[in-house]
Design a protein around this motif. Sequence first.
Motif, short mmCIF file in Angstrom:
data_model
loop_
_atom_site.label_atom_id
_atom_site.label_comp_id
_atom_site.label_asym_id
_atom_site.label_seq_id
_atom_site.Cartn_x
_atom_site.Cartn_y
_atom_site.Cartn_z
N LYS A 64 7.95 15.28 5.82
CA LYS A 64 7.04 14.39 5.08
C LYS A 64 7.23 12.95 5.54
N ARG A 65 6.12 12.22 5.58
CA ARG A 65 6.12 10.84 6.05
C ARG A 65 5.55 9.90 5.01
N GLY A 66 5.75 10.19 3.77
CA GLY A 66 5.25 9.37 2.67
C GLY A 66 5.50 10.11 1.39
N ASN A 67 4.79 9.71 0.36
CA ASN A 67 4.95 10.37 -0.93
C ASN A 67 4.11 11.64 -1.00
N ARG A 117 0.85 -1.18 0.00
CA ARG A 117 0.00 0.00 0.00
C ARG A 117 0.89 1.23 0.00
N PRO A 118 0.81 2.03 -1.05
CA PRO A 118 1.63 3.24 -1.08
C PRO A 118 1.19 4.20 0.02
N VAL A 119 2.15 4.88 0.60
CA VAL A 119 1.86 5.86 1.65
C VAL A 119 1.90 7.24 1.02
N ILE A 120 0.75 7.89 1.00
CA ILE A 120 0.65 9.23 0.44
C ILE A 120 0.47 10.21 1.59
N ASP A 121 1.43 11.08 1.74
CA ASP A 121 1.41 12.07 2.81
C ASP A 121 0.46 13.21 2.46
N ARG A 122 0.70 13.82 1.30
CA ARG A 122 -0.12 14.95 0.86
C ARG A 122 -0.27 14.94 -0.65
#
Length: 82
Positions: free
Chosen positions: A72-75, A48-53
Motif C-alpha cells: 500500500k502507498r497511502g491510506n 492532501r490525503p493520499v488514498i490508495d484504495r
Amino acid sequence: MTVGGAELYLRDAWSRIFGSRKLVFGMSVDKKTALPEVSELVARGALRPVIDRRYTLAAIADAHRYVETGRKRGNVVIEVGA
C-alpha cells in the motif's frame, strides 16, 4: 507527567540495552487541538490525503489482506454506510 517523544526513545533504547523489561509506547497528538489546523490545511489545498484504495465494510477482509501485502502507498479507506 507528560513525556516527550525524544525522552521515550531514550528510555526505550536504555531498556533494550540494560533492562529486562521492554518499553512500549505510541506517538499521538492532541487531536482536538490539531483537527482545526489540519482541516484548514486541507481546505487551502496545502495538505492532501493520499488514498490508495477504498473498500466497503463488507469487503474489510480484502482490505486487511491488501494492507498485509506491504504494497500500500497511502491510506486504505473503509466506507461505512455508503
